[in-house]
Design an enzyme around this catalytic site. Structure first.
Site, PDB file in Angstrom:
ATOM      1  N   HIS A  13       0.865  -1.163   0.000  1.00  0.00           N
ATOM      2  CA  HIS A  13       0.000   0.000   0.000  1.00  0.00           C
ATOM      3  C   HIS A  13       0.903   1.215   0.000  1.00  0.00           C
ATOM      4  O   HIS A  13       1.773   1.316   0.852  1.00  0.00           O
ATOM      5  CB  HIS A  13      -0.845  -0.048   1.282  1.00  0.00           C
ATOM      6  CG  HIS A  13      -1.730   1.142   1.451  1.00  0.00           C
ATOM      7  ND1 HIS A  13      -1.542   2.082   2.430  1.00  0.00           N
ATOM      8  CD2 HIS A  13      -2.807   1.540   0.762  1.00  0.00           C
ATOM      9  CE1 HIS A  13      -2.476   3.001   2.344  1.00  0.00           C
ATOM     10  NE2 HIS A  13      -3.253   2.707   1.348  1.00  0.00           N
ATOM     11  N   ASP A 231      -2.318  -1.125  30.940  1.00  0.00           N
ATOM     12  CA  ASP A 231      -1.141  -0.548  30.281  1.00  0.00           C
ATOM     13  C   ASP A 231      -1.369  -0.263  28.794  1.00  0.00           C
ATOM     14  O   ASP A 231      -0.440   0.120  28.087  1.00  0.00           O
ATOM     15  CB  ASP A 231       0.079  -1.464  30.464  1.00  0.00           C
ATOM     16  CG  ASP A 231      -0.087  -2.815  29.772  1.00  0.00           C
ATOM     17  OD1 ASP A 231      -1.161  -3.055  29.157  1.00  0.00           O
ATOM     18  OD2 ASP A 231       0.849  -3.637  29.850  1.00  0.00           O
ATOM     19  N   GLY A 309       0.448   3.756  10.767  1.00  0.00           N
ATOM     20  CA  GLY A 309      -0.765   4.348  10.217  1.00  0.00           C
ATOM     21  C   GLY A 309      -1.665   4.995  11.258  1.00  0.00           C
ATOM     22  O   GLY A 309      -2.301   6.019  10.973  1.00  0.00           O
ATOM     23  N   ASN A 313      -3.889   9.425  12.849  1.00  0.00           N
ATOM     24  CA  ASN A 313      -5.118   9.843  13.531  1.00  0.00           C
ATOM     25  C   ASN A 313      -4.795  11.092  14.351  1.00  0.00           C
ATOM     26  O   ASN A 313      -4.464  11.035  15.534  1.00  0.00           O
ATOM     27  CB  ASN A 313      -5.647   8.718  14.412  1.00  0.00           C
ATOM     28  CG  ASN A 313      -7.061   9.002  14.911  1.00  0.00           C
ATOM     29  OD1 ASN A 313      -7.351  10.093  15.403  1.00  0.00           O
ATOM     30  ND2 ASN A 313      -7.948   8.040  14.778  1.00  0.00           N
ATOM     31  N   ARG A 425      -0.192  14.605   3.437  1.00  0.00           N
ATOM     32  CA  ARG A 425      -0.737  15.959   3.522  1.00  0.00           C
ATOM     33  C   ARG A 425      -0.019  16.925   2.583  1.00  0.00           C
ATOM     34  O   ARG A 425       1.192  16.826   2.388  1.00  0.00           O
ATOM     35  CB  ARG A 425      -0.598  16.492   4.958  1.00  0.00           C
ATOM     36  CG  ARG A 425      -1.221  15.618   6.017  1.00  0.00           C
ATOM     37  CD  ARG A 425      -2.686  15.924   6.217  1.00  0.00           C
ATOM     38  NE  ARG A 425      -3.512  15.319   5.188  1.00  0.00           N
ATOM     39  CZ  ARG A 425      -3.957  14.069   5.209  1.00  0.00           C
ATOM     40  NH1 ARG A 425      -3.657  13.282   6.196  1.00  0.00           N
ATOM     41  NH2 ARG A 425      -4.706  13.601   4.237  1.00  0.00           N
ATOM     42  N   ARG A 456     -16.669  16.663   5.414  1.00  0.00           N
ATOM     43  CA  ARG A 456     -15.265  16.699   5.824  1.00  0.00           C
ATOM     44  C   ARG A 456     -14.762  18.127   5.952  1.00  0.00           C
ATOM     45  O   ARG A 456     -14.934  18.942   5.053  1.00  0.00           O
ATOM     46  CB  ARG A 456     -14.428  15.927   4.820  1.00  0.00           C
ATOM     47  CG  ARG A 456     -14.842  14.472   4.785  1.00  0.00           C
ATOM     48  CD  ARG A 456     -14.185  13.746   3.667  1.00  0.00           C
ATOM     49  NE  ARG A 456     -12.742  13.649   3.885  1.00  0.00           N
ATOM     50  CZ  ARG A 456     -11.921  13.157   2.971  1.00  0.00           C
ATOM     51  NH1 ARG A 456     -12.380  12.761   1.817  1.00  0.00           N
ATOM     52  NH2 ARG A 456     -10.643  13.075   3.230  1.00  0.00           N
ATOM     53  N   ARG A 525      -7.733  20.837  12.313  1.00  0.00           N
ATOM     54  CA  ARG A 525      -6.505  20.062  12.061  1.00  0.00           C
ATOM     55  C   ARG A 525      -5.436  21.041  11.602  1.00  0.00           C
ATOM     56  O   ARG A 525      -5.307  21.368  10.433  1.00  0.00           O
ATOM     57  CB  ARG A 525      -6.823  19.022  10.984  1.00  0.00           C
ATOM     58  CG  ARG A 525      -5.698  18.175  10.541  1.00  0.00           C
ATOM     59  CD  ARG A 525      -6.222  16.885   9.924  1.00  0.00           C
ATOM     60  NE  ARG A 525      -7.234  17.093   8.900  1.00  0.00           N
ATOM     61  CZ  ARG A 525      -6.966  17.252   7.597  1.00  0.00           C
ATOM     62  NH1 ARG A 525      -5.728  17.254   7.165  1.00  0.00           N
ATOM     63  NH2 ARG A 525      -7.934  17.409   6.725  1.00  0.00           N
ATOM     64  N   THR A 556      -6.003  22.889   1.459  1.00  0.00           N
ATOM     65  CA  THR A 556      -6.374  21.519   1.119  1.00  0.00           C
ATOM     66  C   THR A 556      -5.468  21.044  -0.012  1.00  0.00           C
ATOM     67  O   THR A 556      -4.908  21.850  -0.751  1.00  0.00           O
ATOM     68  CB  THR A 556      -7.865  21.406   0.744  1.00  0.00           C
ATOM     69  OG1 THR A 556      -8.199  20.031   0.535  1.00  0.00           O
ATOM     70  CG2 THR A 556      -8.180  22.183  -0.517  1.00  0.00           C
TER      71      THR A 556
HETATM   72 FE   LIG Z   1       2.827  -0.129   8.760  1.00  0.00          FE
END
Ligand SMILES: [Fe+2]
Lengths: 612, 46
Positions: A13, A231, A309, A313, A425, A456, A525, A556
């Site tokens: 990916h 934990d 990944g 977030n 980004r 969005r 953000r 954007t």
């Molecule tokens: Fe990974």
């Protein structure tokens, strides 16, 4: 003789290549930007060529090629999974095994052959680095910290899905891990899939949806799907997931648990999807927060580096920063698997004695993530002339002034300058910009430029020196990877009727003096822009502030939905002409839409670009 | 043809082996352990 390491990630990916010289990052780029196939997983031939070209080196000058995972170890995990998923996994087994047997288990050999096939000369020695070692290296070595705790959380590479590390100077020491199939990334992806979005790219949408919902399923998730220890370590209840034996993420039991089938990809978004998004977001934040406290306890460090990944977030990252678990956090801008190419290269370089030259400068080693190709004005002009477009070439200051005038007048501007960004980004070199104070800007940009759903939010770029006047930030966020709340003084009281709005109706309620970038939960953000990281973009923001008093722009990525961010002047011009972008500032040139000749293309590009 | 071979292998060889493997030692550690303090696997250095 400089010591060059070429890093490669591929075949899963978002393939990428990166070049490191004596420990310094020279170039890095994702293959999708060249091939124009979003998240292109194929061998990154064009990215490799670009990296070598950037440094002026030949393949022969490279001392080591570093691959971002260990295919043999990964193959053993795949076999163990097939073996213990019997008797339900025949379809997946017969589908996947031939490729694993023929080449995937020795993907490093395939990389060697592909490199030889480029015809760039003899192929140097190749080393494989474990997937999470690559992530950890990409998080720690370019960070501005001499020592730090490191946390990597993703879907899966070989076995590890979560790893905890201690980074000191040129060394990374792994402390602990959680292994497949127990994976926070795959759990999040399961919800992405269940809510009708694409796995590995729709996670961003799910995160954007969360503020519209209430986390009413969070307890069900904690009770049934995941067992979380104090934990932060966890195991998933595999009875609910289908990714061990099937080719999808969730199965029948998952549907029963959330009372209904998965949303179909083009179906309407309902309260349930909003609430599922809010719930999985809450659980994710809880796990990441606990893991962060654990790695702080294990290392005693006051600074944290993040990759994998899940580190994309930015809402969870923002919570972590706000809670001050660490004094400061640094997130690798290419936190996903593309960044693995860079991490593998850095890991190999450090093993061979390279230094972290940026330490002591107070800056990180990512050069603002501006590590991709750049095009000079002659190349740009050649392309504009070939397309018979009308342009002007004002002095640099005049160009900035004209762009500011357009932005102030509510126009949307394509901004193409300098080197392309590495990572998902756009950070002000391949960006579409607008005035964040304009209440219609979010809708305009979503529907007329991006051709996508309107829930969005857009991200703001803000002058680093003014960021804290507008956003409740505890630290800089140069890579748009921290979400922060709008300062109270910049919020506006909404009318009493607005208090009862739910779901997407929330979108129409005015919330702050920056409506285009304020999410329904008063968050944004944020990208903080410092002069050292990007002088050109900083100049534009400063000029906009001088004119309007507002140090913020909507930023954007320069693309339409489903398409990778533009790379070349040709990509930028095509995107400009296809959409309702009003003005294009490309290098030293300025193009106005109303002055352009009609744009002709064969076929309908809207049907050719797949939905994202 | 290839699919037939895979089919026979899957159900005649892999299935009995996999079931036994999973009973003796599940490499995927699927079980929840309510009594355990942590699921972290510590990495030992020599
Ligand atoms: Fe990974």
């Amino acid at each position: 003789m400089p010591h060059l390491v070429l890093g490669i990630s591929s075949y899963y990916h978002d393939s990428a290549a990166a070049l490191v010289e004596d420990g310094k990052v020279i170039a890095a780029a994702q293959e999708e930007r060249f091939s124009r196939r979003r998240h292109d997983p194929s061998f990154p031939a064009q990215a490799v060529k670009y990296c070598l070209q950037e440094s002026g080196a030949k393949l022969d000058d490279v001392s080591t090629v570093a691959y971002y995972e260990d295919p043999r170890l990964k193959f053993r995990r795949v076999l163990a999974t097939f073996a213990t998923a019997v008797p339900y996994g025949f379809a997946a087994f017969s589908e996947a095994l031939p490729a694993w047997l023929s080449w995937k288990r020795r993907a490093d050999d395939t990389v060697r052959q592909e490199l030889a096939g480029l015809g760039l000369g003899p192929v140097p020695a190749l080393s494989c680095h474990r997937h999470h070692e690559s992530h950890a290296a990409s998080a720690f070595f370019p960070s501005p910290y001499e020592s730090a705790a490191v946390l990597c959380v993703d879907g899966v590479g070989e076995w590890a899905t979560t790893t905890l590390w201690h980074g000191r100077d040129r060394q990374l020491r792994q402390l602990a891990e959680i292994r497949f199939p127990h994976s926070l990334g795959l759990l999040y992806s399961a919800f992405t899939y269940f809510c009708g979005f694409k796995v590995d790219s729709g996670e961003y949408k799910l995160m954007g949806l969360a503020p519209y919902g209430k986390p009413r399923f969070a307890d069900v998730i904690r009770k049934e799907l995941i067992d979380i220890k104090p934990d932060g370590s966890f195991r998933l209840n595999m009875r609910y997931f289908a990714y061990l034996h099937g080719q999808v993420m969730t199965g029948r039991r998952f549907e029963e648990l959330f009372r209904g089938p998965r949303r179909s990809p083009e179906g309407p978004l309902t309260e349930r999807e909003f609430d599922l998004a809010a719930s999985i977001q809450q659980v994710t934040e809880e796990v990441v927060g606990r893991l962060a406290r654990t790695v702080r306890r294990l290392t005693g460090e006051r600074r944290l580096c993040l990759a994998g990944g899940v580190a994309l977030n930015c809402v969870a990252n923002g919570k972590l920063a706000e809670q001050k678990v660490f004094d400061e956090i640094w997130v690798q801008p290419a936190a996903g698997d593309a960044g693995g190419a860079l991490g593998a290269a850095l890991s190999a370089a450090m093993e061979r004695g390279a230094s972290r030259a940026h330490l002591g400068t107070g800056r990180d080693g990512m050069a603002g993530a501006l590590l991709g190709p750049e095009y000079d004005d002659e190349e740009i002009r050649g392309h504009l002339d070939a397309k018979e477009l009308r342009y002007s070439r004002p002095e640099p200051d005049a160009l900035v002034r004209e762009v500011v005038t357009a932005l102030e007048g509510g126009r949307v501007v394509g901004w193409f300058q300098g080197r392309m960004e590495f990572g998902p980004r756009a950070l002000g070199n391949r960006s579409i910009l607008g005035d964040p104070r304009d209440p219609d800007m979010q809708t305009t940009m979503n529907l007329k430029i991006k051709f996508r759903e309107s829930f969005r939010p857009f991200a703001p770029s803000v002058l680093a020196s003014d960021a804290r006047d507008y956003f409740r930030l505890t630290q800089d966020s140069p890579y748009m990877l921290l979400v922060a709340d709008i300062e109270h003084s910049k919020r506006v009281d909404s009318s009493p009727s607005a208090a009862h709005a739910t779901g997407l109706d929330l979108l129409r309620v005015p919330r702050s003096v920056l409506p285009a970038v304020t999410h329904v939960d008063m968050s944004a953000r944020v990208q903080t822009v410092a002069e050292e990281d990007n002088p050109t973009y900083h100049r534009l923001l400063s000029a906009f502030k001088e004119r309007t008093g507002c140090p913020v722009l909507v930023n954007t990525s320069f693309n339409v939905r489903g398409e990778p961010i533009v790379n070349t002047p040709a990509d930028a011009v095509t995107c400009f002409m296809r959409t309702d972008i009003d003005m294009l500032a490309i290098g030293g040139f300025l193009l106005r839409k109303e002055e352009q000749p009609a744009w002709h293309e064969n076929g309908d590009w809207r049907t050719e670009i797949p939905l994202d | 043809m290839r699919r037939g071979v895979l089919f026979l292998f899957y159900f005649l060889v892999l299935t009995p082996f996999g079931l036994l493997y999973r009973i003796l030692h599940d490499p995927l550690r699927r079980e929840f352990r309510p009594d355990a303090q942590s699921y972290l696997i510590r990495v030992r250095h020599h």
